[in-house]
Design a protein around this motif. Structure first.
Motif, PDB file in Angstrom:
ATOM      1  N   VAL A  38       0.963  -1.240  -0.268  1.00  0.00           N
ATOM      2  CA  VAL A  38      -0.096  -0.202   0.030  1.00  0.00           C
ATOM      3  C   VAL A  38       0.709   1.314  -0.083  1.00  0.00           C
ATOM      4  N   LEU A  39       1.801   1.262   0.889  1.00  0.00           N
ATOM      5  CA  LEU A  39       2.444   2.673   1.130  1.00  0.00           C
ATOM      6  C   LEU A  39       3.415   2.881  -0.270  1.00  0.00           C
ATOM      7  N   LYS A  40       4.059   1.964  -0.761  1.00  0.00           N
ATOM      8  CA  LYS A  40       4.874   2.129  -1.910  1.00  0.00           C
ATOM      9  C   LYS A  40       3.966   2.590  -3.056  1.00  0.00           C
ATOM     10  N   ASN A  41       2.923   1.862  -3.221  1.00  0.00           N
ATOM     11  CA  ASN A  41       1.817   2.300  -4.299  1.00  0.00           C
ATOM     12  C   ASN A  41       1.435   3.527  -4.140  1.00  0.00           C
ATOM     13  N   LEU A  42       1.003   4.025  -2.886  1.00  0.00           N
ATOM     14  CA  LEU A  42       0.404   5.476  -2.601  1.00  0.00           C
ATOM     15  C   LEU A  42       1.417   6.501  -3.103  1.00  0.00           C
ATOM     16  N   ASP A  51     -11.200 -13.883   4.368  1.00  0.00           N
ATOM     17  CA  ASP A  51     -10.914 -15.101   3.070  1.00  0.00           C
ATOM     18  C   ASP A  51      -9.596 -14.597   2.124  1.00  0.00           C
ATOM     19  N   GLU A  52      -9.759 -13.438   1.990  1.00  0.00           N
ATOM     20  CA  GLU A  52      -8.879 -12.885   0.988  1.00  0.00           C
ATOM     21  C   GLU A  52      -8.085 -11.577   1.569  1.00  0.00           C
ATOM     22  N   ARG A  53      -6.941 -11.531   1.108  1.00  0.00           N
ATOM     23  CA  ARG A  53      -6.411 -10.235   1.686  1.00  0.00           C
ATOM     24  C   ARG A  53      -5.654  -9.818   0.223  1.00  0.00           C
ATOM     25  N   LEU A  54      -6.046  -8.727  -0.285  1.00  0.00           N
ATOM     26  CA  LEU A  54      -5.228  -8.351  -1.365  1.00  0.00           C
ATOM     27  C   LEU A  54      -4.198  -7.124  -0.701  1.00  0.00           C
ATOM     28  N   GLU A  55      -2.815  -7.325  -1.176  1.00  0.00           N
ATOM     29  CA  GLU A  55      -1.699  -6.595  -0.640  1.00  0.00           C
ATOM     30  C   GLU A  55      -1.561  -5.528  -1.126  1.00  0.00           C
ATOM     31  N   THR A  56      -2.425  -4.874  -2.177  1.00  0.00           N
ATOM     32  CA  THR A  56      -2.367  -3.452  -2.459  1.00  0.00           C
ATOM     33  C   THR A  56      -3.634  -2.750  -1.762  1.00  0.00           C
ATOM     34  N   SER A  57      -4.282  -3.346  -0.859  1.00  0.00           N
ATOM     35  CA  SER A  57      -5.843  -2.743  -0.482  1.00  0.00           C
ATOM     36  C   SER A  57      -5.664  -2.418   1.112  1.00  0.00           C
ATOM     37  N   ILE A  58      -6.417  -1.607   1.459  1.00  0.00           N
ATOM     38  CA  ILE A  58      -6.501  -1.068   2.728  1.00  0.00           C
ATOM     39  C   ILE A  58      -8.004  -1.717   3.150  1.00  0.00           C
ATOM     40  N   TYR A  59      -8.254  -2.422   4.204  1.00  0.00           N
ATOM     41  CA  TYR A  59      -9.728  -2.954   4.464  1.00  0.00           C
ATOM     42  C   TYR A  59     -10.095  -1.993   5.678  1.00  0.00           C
ATOM     43  N   LEU A  60     -11.437  -1.318   5.512  1.00  0.00           N
ATOM     44  CA  LEU A  60     -11.591  -0.552   6.484  1.00  0.00           C
ATOM     45  C   LEU A  60     -13.442  -0.775   7.117  1.00  0.00           C
ATOM     46  N   THR A  61     -13.544  -0.520   8.352  1.00  0.00           N
ATOM     47  CA  THR A  61     -14.835  -0.487   8.746  1.00  0.00           C
ATOM     48  C   THR A  61     -15.430   0.937   9.239  1.00  0.00           C
ATOM     49  N   PRO A  62     -16.508   1.177   9.156  1.00  0.00           N
ATOM     50  CA  PRO A  62     -17.542   0.224   9.046  1.00  0.00           C
ATOM     51  C   PRO A  62     -17.647  -0.213   7.460  1.00  0.00           C
TER      52      PRO A  62
END
Length: 119
Positions: free
Chosen positions: A71-75, A90-101
């Motif tokens: 994430v940081l490198k791509n940003l 189930d899946e973690r994309l290494e270019t992604s940030i997962y957020l709640t809500p």
């Protein structure tokens, strides 16, 4: 860190897909169609995002539950990440940030995106 939304692609926001794709203005026209184009405000103070940090879309606050390793490198290089508003079990994309809500924020031209460290 802060950026400002400068363009919203025609297919960038779909309430059926709990995600938004961010790119800077170097994105190709096909990417611009499905992305939110933003520009980081200067001067930029980069920091590693971590679980528990917050991202605000204007005054709509979200908590980070997972940050991919790229994430940081791509940003920094192309203003890119995908913000996911769903569980990452189930899946973690290494270019992604997962957020709640798990609700898409309201985003318009000029929306400010603020990245904040947890208190």
């Amino acid at each position: 860190m802060q950026s400002k939304v400068i363009q919203i692609g025609e297919k960038a926001i779909d309430i059926k897909e709990p995600m938004i794709i961010l790119f800077d203005d170097s994105a190709t026209p096909p990417l611009q169609e499905v992305s939110i184009i933003h520009r980081f405000l200067e001067p930029q103070e980069w920091f590693e995002l971590e679980d528990g940090d917050r991202i605000l879309f204007d005054d709509q606050e979200y908590r980070i539950s997972y940050v991919g390793t790229h994430v940081l490198k791509n940003l920094q290089s192309i203003g890119h990440t995908t913000m996911m508003f769903k569980n990452w079990d189930d899946e973690r994309l290494e270019t992604s940030i997962y957020l709640t809500p798990y609700i898409l924020p309201t985003i318009t031209d000029g929306t400010t995106i603020t990245y904040k460290k947890k208190d």
